[in-house]
Design a protein around this motif. Structure first.
Motif, short mmCIF file in Angstrom:
data_model
loop_
_atom_site.label_atom_id
_atom_site.label_comp_id
_atom_site.label_asym_id
_atom_site.label_seq_id
_atom_site.Cartn_x
_atom_site.Cartn_y
_atom_site.Cartn_z
N SER A 139 0.85 -1.20 0.00
CA SER A 139 0.00 0.00 0.00
C SER A 139 0.88 1.24 0.00
CB SER A 139 -0.93 0.01 1.22
OG SER A 139 -0.19 -0.05 2.42
N ILE A 140 0.36 2.33 -0.58
CA ILE A 140 1.07 3.61 -0.64
C ILE A 140 0.27 4.65 0.13
CG2 ILE A 140 1.96 5.43 -2.16
CD1 ILE A 140 2.17 3.32 -4.37
N VAL A 141 0.91 5.33 1.08
CA VAL A 141 0.23 6.32 1.92
C VAL A 141 1.14 7.53 2.13
CG1 VAL A 141 -1.14 4.58 3.14
CG2 VAL A 141 1.07 5.27 4.06
N ASN A 142 0.57 8.62 2.61
CA ASN A 142 1.36 9.80 2.96
C ASN A 142 1.76 9.80 4.43
OD1 ASN A 142 1.30 10.94 0.39
ND2 ASN A 142 -0.58 12.07 0.80
N LYS A 143 0.95 9.16 5.25
CA LYS A 143 1.21 9.06 6.68
C LYS A 143 0.48 7.83 7.20
CE LYS A 143 -2.58 12.23 7.89
NZ LYS A 143 -3.13 12.39 6.53
N LEU A 144 0.80 7.42 8.40
CA LEU A 144 0.26 6.16 8.92
C LEU A 144 0.14 6.24 10.44
CD1 LEU A 144 -0.36 3.05 8.34
CD2 LEU A 144 2.07 2.68 8.82
N VAL A 145 -0.95 5.70 10.96
CA VAL A 145 -1.12 5.55 12.41
C VAL A 145 -1.38 4.08 12.70
CG1 VAL A 145 -2.48 6.15 14.44
CG2 VAL A 145 -2.01 7.90 12.71
N LEU A 146 -0.60 3.51 13.62
CA LEU A 146 -0.77 2.12 14.00
C LEU A 146 -1.00 2.01 15.50
CD1 LEU A 146 2.08 0.26 12.05
CD2 LEU A 146 -0.35 0.35 11.45
N ASP A 147 -1.77 1.00 15.90
CA ASP A 147 -1.94 0.67 17.31
C ASP A 147 -0.96 -0.44 17.63
OD1 ASP A 147 -2.95 -0.74 19.72
OD2 ASP A 147 -4.54 0.75 19.62
N LEU A 148 0.02 -0.15 18.48
CA LEU A 148 1.04 -1.14 18.82
C LEU A 148 0.92 -1.50 20.30
CD1 LEU A 148 4.13 0.40 16.98
CD2 LEU A 148 2.51 -1.30 16.12
N ASP A 149 0.30 -2.63 20.55
CA ASP A 149 0.16 -3.12 21.92
C ASP A 149 -0.44 -2.06 22.84
OD1 ASP A 149 1.42 -5.81 21.59
OD2 ASP A 149 3.16 -4.59 21.05
N GLY A 150 -1.50 -1.40 22.34
CA GLY A 150 -2.21 -0.42 23.15
C GLY A 150 -1.65 0.98 23.08
N LYS A 151 -0.58 1.18 22.32
CA LYS A 151 0.01 2.51 22.17
C LYS A 151 -0.10 2.95 20.71
CE LYS A 151 3.24 2.28 26.04
NZ LYS A 151 4.66 2.45 26.46
N LYS A 152 -0.29 4.26 20.50
CA LYS A 152 -0.45 4.78 19.14
C LYS A 152 0.88 5.26 18.57
CE LYS A 152 -5.29 6.30 19.27
NZ LYS A 152 -6.17 7.46 19.12
N ALA A 153 1.16 4.83 17.35
CA ALA A 153 2.39 5.23 16.66
C ALA A 153 2.04 5.99 15.39
CB ALA A 153 3.24 4.02 16.34
N TRP A 154 2.65 7.16 15.20
CA TRP A 154 2.41 8.03 14.05
C TRP A 154 3.65 8.02 13.17
CZ3 TRP A 154 2.51 14.09 14.32
CH2 TRP A 154 1.95 14.63 13.13
N PHE A 155 3.50 7.59 11.92
CA PHE A 155 4.61 7.48 10.98
C PHE A 155 4.44 8.49 9.85
CE2 PHE A 155 3.89 3.38 12.92
CZ PHE A 155 5.13 2.78 13.05
N PHE A 156 5.52 9.19 9.51
CA PHE A 156 5.54 10.05 8.32
C PHE A 156 7.00 10.31 7.98
CE2 PHE A 156 5.03 12.79 12.04
CZ PHE A 156 6.09 13.67 11.91
N HIS A 157 7.26 10.72 6.72
CA HIS A 157 8.64 10.91 6.29
C HIS A 157 9.25 12.15 6.95
CE1 HIS A 157 12.22 10.64 3.88
NE2 HIS A 157 12.02 11.86 3.39
N GLY A 158 8.56 13.30 6.85
CA GLY A 158 9.03 14.50 7.54
C GLY A 158 9.45 15.64 6.65
N ASP A 159 9.48 15.43 5.33
CA ASP A 159 9.93 16.50 4.42
C ASP A 159 9.02 17.71 4.43
OD1 ASP A 159 8.14 16.09 1.57
OD2 ASP A 159 8.22 14.41 2.95
N VAL A 160 7.75 17.53 4.79
CA VAL A 160 6.82 18.66 4.77
C VAL A 160 7.19 19.74 5.77
CG1 VAL A 160 4.87 17.37 3.85
CG2 VAL A 160 5.26 17.41 6.30
N PHE A 161 8.00 19.40 6.76
CA PHE A 161 8.41 20.41 7.72
C PHE A 161 9.45 21.36 7.13
CE2 PHE A 161 7.50 17.39 11.53
CZ PHE A 161 6.15 17.63 11.39
N ASP A 162 9.99 21.03 5.96
CA ASP A 162 11.03 21.85 5.35
C ASP A 162 10.52 23.20 4.86
OD1 ASP A 162 12.96 20.05 5.83
OD2 ASP A 162 13.13 19.30 3.79
N ILE A 163 9.25 23.29 4.52
CA ILE A 163 8.71 24.54 3.99
C ILE A 163 8.99 25.66 4.98
CG2 ILE A 163 6.62 25.77 3.30
CD1 ILE A 163 5.47 23.05 2.52
N SER A 164 8.73 25.40 6.20
CA SER A 164 9.05 26.35 7.26
C SER A 164 8.85 25.65 8.59
CB SER A 164 8.16 27.59 7.20
OG SER A 164 8.33 28.35 8.38
N ILE A 165 9.93 25.40 9.28
CA ILE A 165 9.84 24.75 10.59
C ILE A 165 8.90 25.54 11.51
CG2 ILE A 165 11.14 24.34 12.71
CD1 ILE A 165 11.58 22.10 10.85
#
Length: 283
Positions: free
Chosen positions: A100-126
């Protein structure tokens, strides 16, 4: 027979296939040493920006074949888009078998939430990235759109696309500030959204640390890269670890015997054949 380590999740990013800096053989060694249930490709796997070089050796093709083999054998492969492979963003939410192809991802890992993304979008302006990403669920997608527009505009003006690597190399002091700002924006957002883990790539700096502010805390993880650091993230037994190829490699082999014996034409043919994923046995 080489024993493979069972891993619940493996995260790799910033491989930059198609460039001279990519260390594909080391990556193949790593991929061949694990048996993951899920593999997350967190951006900049294929460097579409630099495809004009017409440089794509056998070892780079072998990495793609290996990932496709994972999917064909039941591993869930999630490709999170980055800036060097941003052309894939037009295929966001596409699913082909176990890929699958996505821009971002949220997973439930053993009751904890994990947020995945590459991070390049922060380059426009921190400074401005935080409030933009806060604008509901579509805020992060808006950042992705803005990032694409900026690079499109630069190309039309005959200027080079935005390059983080050049910015970092300009000054060590500037690099340290950028990395610190990147980590702060990512973790502040994660805490605000209630995520226990925030998992990024992009800045080529492998790391795992706990970040805290007055609103709470989160664990920041970065998978590093396969250009200089040769690192990945692994999740197993409810714990994350940073895998470092130079310190953690357990076997001397470099690739599957099948991949070593295949020539470039065979590899291309194997990659272009769409394999059907194996059906999971019903319980």
């Amino acid at each position: 027979m080489n024993l493979k380590r069972k891993v619940e999740i493996a995260v790799i990013s910033d491989v930059h296939l198609g460039t001279f800096g990519c260390q594909a053989k080391q990556l193949l060694t790593y991929l061949n040493s694990i048996e993951p249930k899920k593999i997350i490709l967190n951006g900049d796997i294929i460097d579409i920006w630099q495809f004009k070089k017409r440089y794509f050796p056998k070892s780079h093709l072998s990495v793609i074949k290996k990932i496709m083999d994972f999917a064909a054998n039941g591993t869930e492969v999630i490709y999170i888009t980055g800036n060097h492979d941003e052309m894939l963003r037009k295929f966001t939410d596409t699913e082909i078998g176990n890929i699958s192809i996505v821009n971002k991802l949220v997973l439930d890992l053993d009751g904890k939430k994990a947020w995945f993304f590459h991070g390049d979008v922060f380059d426009i302006s921190i400074q401005n990235a935080k409030w933009l990403a806060k604008l509901g669920g579509w805020g992060y997608d808006l950042l992705i759109l803005l990032n694409s527009v900026v690079n499109w505009g630069l190309e039309k003006l005959g200027k080079e696309r935005y390059s983080l690597s050049k910015r970092i190399k300009n000054s060590v002091k500037g690099a340290i500030k950028y990395i610190n700002d990147f980590e702060k924006v990512a973790t502040d957002l994660a805490i605000e959204k209630g995520y226990d883990y925030v998992v990024c790539g992009h800045i080529h700096q492998p790391k795992m640390l706990i970040k805290e502010n007055k609103h709470g805390k989160t664990t920041y993880l970065n998978s590093g890269d396969w250009v200089e650091n040769f690192t990945a993230l692994e999740y197993q037994f409810k714990r994350w670890k940073v895998y470092n190829y130079n310190n953690d490699k357990l076997s001397p082999f470099f690739a599957d015997e099948e991949l070593k014996d295949m020539d470039v034409k065979d590899l291309i043919a194997a990659i272009t054949i769409v394999e059907q994923p194996k059906k999971k046995k019903s319980k």
